[in-house]
Scaffold this motif. Structure first.
Motif, PDB file in Angstrom:
ATOM      1  N   ASP A  24       0.865  -1.170   0.000  1.00 45.80           N
ATOM      2  CA  ASP A  24       0.000   0.000   0.000  1.00 45.80           C
ATOM      3  C   ASP A  24       0.907   1.226   0.000  1.00 45.80           C
ATOM      4  O   ASP A  24       1.930   1.243   0.700  1.00 45.80           O
ATOM      5  N   ALA A  51      -3.952   0.843  -2.579  1.00 45.13           N
ATOM      6  CA  ALA A  51      -3.621  -0.400  -1.882  1.00 45.13           C
ATOM      7  C   ALA A  51      -3.214  -1.477  -2.878  1.00 45.13           C
ATOM      8  O   ALA A  51      -3.589  -1.443  -4.053  1.00 45.13           O
ATOM      9  N   SER A  52      -2.427  -2.418  -2.392  1.00 50.71           N
ATOM     10  CA  SER A  52      -2.056  -3.635  -3.141  1.00 50.71           C
ATOM     11  C   SER A  52      -1.434  -3.315  -4.499  1.00 50.71           C
ATOM     12  O   SER A  52      -1.818  -3.891  -5.527  1.00 50.71           O
ATOM     13  N   TYR A 179      -1.788   5.191   6.669  1.00 53.41           N
ATOM     14  CA  TYR A 179      -0.720   4.245   6.358  1.00 53.41           C
ATOM     15  C   TYR A 179       0.507   4.424   7.243  1.00 53.41           C
ATOM     16  O   TYR A 179       1.346   3.519   7.346  1.00 53.41           O
TER      17      TYR A 179
END
Length: 288
Positions: A24, A51-52, A179
């Motif tokens: 992320d 994300a991802s 984050y």
């Protein structure tokens, strides 16, 4: 009879952590500088997150610097902030605030606010990278013939046009992200400078407030990418933009990053099930 035990190599059954294949990310560029002399606030640095995101075996990280504000000796716009980069992701530096007839606001991740111009001033536009979702919004426009600056744009809202009465416009609000391990608001626009009224406030997310009378604009906050505030009156200088940041996180079951280039300043923490790397200055190559 006692049985024999055959010598051999025994495994503990515990495998070494494997390298992450996706992360992320949060990428915030450097904020734009505020302008001098009833100047517009600087636009916030561009804000990008997802994300991802798939990564390869190595990638580049660059943390964008905040821009300088316009000096108070004359009509001087603020400079544009520097881009931040993570792998193939770029966030655009914030636009500089404008002032005077020839020192108009510039565009960027978020746009700079218009300043004093004796005519309705044009604001800098946001989302310089043309991304979807957008990385930031436009600065505010000015009002004809008034000694005041508009607010710079932020990651979630445009800068405001100044109200009447020689007040400065407010910077656009930034956007919250967790984050880092805790909710933090990034990329607020700088407030506009004012003559005798109220200076514009900086947008939530590190935007600097504008100056009033002969006061200087306040700088944007370091590592939040906030725009600098516009200067007030004849000698007020614009505030500088705040530097950006790059954050990546991934599950703490994965291995640490293998190498981080010496040109980067960073911290690593492990919390909430994630390994979190916060890059706060410099540029360099990272391998996984």
């Amino acid at each position: 009879m006692i049985g024999c035990i055959t010598a051999g190599i025994f495994s503990s059954g515990v495998s070494a952590p494997v390298a992450p294949t996706s992360v992320d990310y949060l990428v915030v560029a450097g904020g734009g500088g505020g302008a001098s002399r009833w100047g517009g606030g600087g636009g916030a640095g561009g804000f990008r997150t997802a994300a991802s995101f798939g990564i390869g075996s190595s990638f580049t990280v660059t943390v964008g610097a905040g821009a300088s504000g316009g000096s108070g000796a004359a009509y001087n716009r603020g400079s544009t902030g520097s881009n931040s980069v993570f792998s193939t992701i770029t966030a655009s530096g914030g636009g500089g605030g404008g002032t005077g007839s020839s020192q108009t606001a510039t565009s960027g991740g978020s746009g700079g606010g218009a300043g004093f111009n004796l005519a309705a001033g044009s604001a800098g536009s946001g989302n310089a990278g043309g991304y979807s979702p957008v990385e930031g919004y436009a600065g505010g426009a000015n009002i004809a013939s008034n000694y005041q600056g508009a607010g710079g744009g932020g990651a979630s809202a445009a800068g405001s046009t100044p109200p009447s009465g020689q007040n400065g416009g407010n910077g656009g609000s930034g956007t919250s992200n967790s984050y880092s391990g805790s909710a933090t608001t990034y990329a607020g626009g700088g407030g506009g400078g004012a003559e005798t009224g109220t200076a514009g406030s900086g947008g939530a997310g590190g935007g600097g407030a504008g100056g009033r009378n002969a006061g200087n604009g306040t700088a944007g906050t370091t590592n939040l990418g906030g725009g600098g505030g516009g200067g007030g009156n004849d000698t007020g200088a614009g505030g500088s933009g705040g530097s950006g940041i790059v954050i990546i996180r991934y599950p703490d079951t994965k291995a640490d990053l293998t190498t981080i280039g010496g040109g980067l300043t960073y911290t690593k923490t492990t919390t909430g099930g994630y390994k979190i790397y916060q890059f706060t200055a410099g540029t360099g190559t990272v391998t996984v």
